[in-house]
Write a protein that holds these residues in place. Sequence first.
Motif, short mmCIF file in Angstrom:
data_model
loop_
_atom_site.label_atom_id
_atom_site.label_comp_id
_atom_site.label_asym_id
_atom_site.label_seq_id
_atom_site.Cartn_x
_atom_site.Cartn_y
_atom_site.Cartn_z
N LEU A 97 -38.02 63.44 -53.16
CA LEU A 97 -37.91 64.89 -53.05
C LEU A 97 -38.72 65.42 -51.87
CD1 LEU A 97 -38.17 65.91 -56.83
CD2 LEU A 97 -36.13 65.90 -55.37
N ILE A 98 -39.88 64.80 -51.64
CA ILE A 98 -40.69 65.23 -50.49
C ILE A 98 -39.93 64.95 -49.18
CG2 ILE A 98 -42.80 64.75 -49.20
CD1 ILE A 98 -44.18 64.27 -51.89
N LEU A 99 -39.28 63.80 -49.11
CA LEU A 99 -38.52 63.48 -47.90
C LEU A 99 -37.42 64.51 -47.66
CD1 LEU A 99 -38.08 59.59 -48.08
CD2 LEU A 99 -39.71 60.91 -46.75
N LEU A 100 -36.69 64.86 -48.72
CA LEU A 100 -35.63 65.84 -48.56
C LEU A 100 -36.19 67.20 -48.16
CD1 LEU A 100 -33.31 64.98 -51.59
CD2 LEU A 100 -32.96 64.43 -49.18
N ILE A 101 -37.32 67.59 -48.75
CA ILE A 101 -37.93 68.88 -48.40
C ILE A 101 -38.39 68.89 -46.95
CG2 ILE A 101 -39.89 70.38 -48.88
CD1 ILE A 101 -39.66 69.56 -51.82
N VAL A 102 -39.01 67.77 -46.50
CA VAL A 102 -39.48 67.70 -45.12
C VAL A 102 -38.31 67.77 -44.15
CG1 VAL A 102 -40.60 66.24 -43.41
CG2 VAL A 102 -41.60 66.50 -45.67
N GLY A 103 -37.25 66.96 -44.42
CA GLY A 103 -36.09 66.97 -43.53
C GLY A 103 -35.40 68.31 -43.51
N ALA A 104 -35.19 68.89 -44.71
CA ALA A 104 -34.53 70.20 -44.77
C ALA A 104 -35.38 71.28 -44.14
CB ALA A 104 -34.21 70.54 -46.22
N GLY A 105 -36.72 71.20 -44.30
CA GLY A 105 -37.58 72.20 -43.69
C GLY A 105 -37.55 72.14 -42.18
N ALA A 106 -37.58 70.91 -41.62
CA ALA A 106 -37.51 70.80 -40.16
C ALA A 106 -36.19 71.33 -39.62
CB ALA A 106 -37.71 69.33 -39.76
N GLU A 107 -35.10 71.02 -40.32
CA GLU A 107 -33.81 71.50 -39.84
C GLU A 107 -33.68 73.02 -40.03
OE1 GLU A 107 -29.07 70.28 -40.23
OE2 GLU A 107 -30.55 69.43 -41.61
N TRP A 108 -34.24 73.56 -41.12
CA TRP A 108 -34.19 75.00 -41.34
C TRP A 108 -34.96 75.75 -40.25
CZ3 TRP A 108 -38.37 78.28 -42.28
CH2 TRP A 108 -38.03 79.60 -42.59
N ALA A 144 -25.52 68.68 -33.76
CA ALA A 144 -26.02 67.32 -33.76
C ALA A 144 -27.54 67.28 -33.61
CB ALA A 144 -25.36 66.51 -32.63
N PHE A 145 -28.09 68.18 -32.83
CA PHE A 145 -29.55 68.21 -32.69
C PHE A 145 -30.23 68.53 -34.02
CE2 PHE A 145 -33.65 69.96 -31.32
CZ PHE A 145 -34.08 68.94 -30.48
N GLY A 146 -29.62 69.42 -34.81
CA GLY A 146 -30.17 69.69 -36.13
C GLY A 146 -30.15 68.47 -37.03
N LEU A 147 -29.05 67.69 -36.97
CA LEU A 147 -28.98 66.46 -37.76
C LEU A 147 -30.01 65.44 -37.29
CD1 LEU A 147 -27.60 64.69 -39.89
CD2 LEU A 147 -25.89 64.07 -38.15
N VAL A 148 -30.21 65.35 -35.98
CA VAL A 148 -31.22 64.42 -35.45
C VAL A 148 -32.61 64.80 -35.95
CG1 VAL A 148 -32.34 63.63 -33.34
CG2 VAL A 148 -29.86 63.76 -33.45
N LEU A 149 -32.92 66.08 -35.94
CA LEU A 149 -34.22 66.52 -36.46
C LEU A 149 -34.37 66.17 -37.94
CD1 LEU A 149 -34.80 70.05 -34.86
CD2 LEU A 149 -36.00 67.92 -34.37
N PHE A 150 -33.31 66.33 -38.72
CA PHE A 150 -33.35 65.99 -40.13
C PHE A 150 -33.66 64.50 -40.32
CE2 PHE A 150 -31.04 64.43 -43.86
CZ PHE A 150 -31.62 65.18 -44.87
N VAL A 151 -32.99 63.63 -39.56
CA VAL A 151 -33.19 62.19 -39.69
C VAL A 151 -34.60 61.79 -39.23
CG1 VAL A 151 -32.40 59.94 -38.88
CG2 VAL A 151 -30.74 61.72 -39.46
N VAL A 152 -35.03 62.33 -38.09
CA VAL A 152 -36.36 61.99 -37.57
C VAL A 152 -37.45 62.43 -38.54
CG1 VAL A 152 -38.02 62.48 -35.73
CG2 VAL A 152 -35.64 61.99 -35.16
N ALA A 153 -37.30 63.61 -39.13
CA ALA A 153 -38.30 64.09 -40.08
C ALA A 153 -38.35 63.21 -41.32
CB ALA A 153 -37.99 65.54 -40.47
#
Length: 668
Positions: A97-108, A144-153
């Motif tokens: 859940l933390i991973l999803l929150i971090v990735g979604a937060g960076a993309e948001w 695509a840049f938003g998806l890249v940020l999600f994956v990197v986060a």
Amino acid sequence: MSTRSVLSILAGASAAGLVLQRAQAETLAAAALIQDQAVQQGQLSAFVASLLQAAKHRLAGIADSLTLAPGEFARLASDVSTAMPTGNGIVTLTYGLILLIVGAGAEWLYWTYATPAVIALEAATVTSRRAAFSLAMRRLGLRAFGLVLFVVAIVGAAAYFDWPSGFDGFVIASILLIVFVRLAWLMADIIAAPGHPQLRLGDIDPSHAQRFVAAFVGMAFLLALSHLLPELLEYVASAPHAASAVRVISATLITLIVLTGVLIGLRRGRATASASGRLLPRFPYGFLAAALILGIYGVWLAAGSTLATLLAILAIVATVQTRLRRWVFFFWPEEVTPDGSTIGAGLIPNIVLSLSRYGVVLTGIAAALIALDAPMRNMAGGDSPLMRFVLHLLGVAGLALVINVGWVAIRELIDRRLRSIGPFDPHAEPGPNARLRTLLPLLRMTSAIVLLVLLVLSALWTLGIEITPLLAGAGVLGLAVGFGAQALVRDIIAGIFYLVEDVFRIGEYIESGSSTKGTVERITLRTVALRHHNGPLHFVPYGSLGTVRNNSRDWVIEKFNLPLPVSVDSEQVRKIIKKVGEGMQADPDIGPMIREPLKAKLYRIDPGIKIFRCKFQTAPGKQFDVRAEAYKRIEAALQAAGIRFADGMQTVVIPGSQVSPGSQPAVA
């Protein structure tokens, strides 16, 4: 996460590509053993029986897996329900859940700044499909840049956690599944652009864009699930029957999605053809497509994934090749003439189409090598004859690509120039473009022959075949053929000199030394086609033309005689005819045809008659119309002046005739 855990995760991910073969290892080994025995014995029936036995064995294994899979799924559910309340389960769930929150937060955070730009792109006015392509590429870059940020986060956050043993594989598989599905959704959304039809990159009906995206994402999810989940079930959870069941269910659903999409597309095409009044094709393409899809699915069930994957790759490459022109020219629409024929869109789209065709073939070959699990790194580093042959074939393919691009460029430039000149009109004056209309088709044919010869010679040299003896042999053979076909060689050489010296062009009226005459309609390497004014088409070899009289160059002087009574005033007649000539030159219909005005002079005086010689100069081929008009106006002018033509009973000596003593002279 510790270094050892990270290394173990990477090791598990790198070994994921080898897991697919384990479920079929025993079946393939048994089939290969029986097949080798059958081939060694030379018994075709035994070979076929071995294939049937292997298929029967595989189908029986699939049936057993489907029977035993529910028990294994129940055991897995029980194990998960038992493990989740424990510390390791709670930790894994919390970390996930933390991973999803971090990735979604960076993309948001990124989308708070990028959303206005995307909205502006989607609301922009599109003037052409190429402008739409530019806007769609910018939109793709932002998404695509938003998806890249999600994956990197997610990856960066996962590196800080120490995952419990046995749960790291599920985490990695889940991350890969999410990323793959999101990437598929991104590509489908860019291609179909639901809600924004002006930005779509494919020839897709806007009303079906949502269904296309859903089907594409569903297939991507099933493909990823069929590759990731069975590995975890088989190697982590020790549930091989459940893994096999997941593969069968995923393949079945993918087959149903593809089959449904094909049938819907064929039905829509049939409805469109009926609405437009076009004739429907007689060949049952819908039945063929459905049979092909079901056949590939049947091969997968009976013989395994390798052969089915190869057949699927071949079918996909063939389908893409048949529709590639439509996809490429979606951005460069072809112009349609009033008669229904199409005009090429230009040089760039034809080159793009050629490059795309080669790219599709190379992609299919690479996919086939991956499906066969070919050791490409070892092959590239080895010195085996097979690898050398493959490298030589790749070199030949590269040469073919270069030659093809050059041919497309030459052909398109020549065709564009011919289209600007326009088609040949046998009733119109040849004009200044007649020489281009004559030489450009020959240049196109010659270029094709030269490029083909260069490709063959270069391909032989690339494959390691010495071409020097071939060239020497070709020279000797050419000499022998030259002696045996002297007339053919004479015709070709004579044609080259005729064309170089610009003796005639398409549309010109010529007379040859062999008394053949007509309008030049077509020119080949050996003959010229002459259309006689009575209709027949003569094909005259260049070597038989001889002296050529061209009646369509520059200008023509026309002369005719007027017989008038001997009592008329010669100066008066001259002035009358001169005035008629001035009036014809001022006429808007006749004047443009006349190069020098109509004039007359006293040519000869015979017993009882005066012969006046009239002449004028016109454009080639126009002298007949001008002469008829001159006759009509001269007759009216002479009648107005009270001058009549010589009486038919008067004695007139016809020019060139001889009157012998005691004979009667010719009567005009």
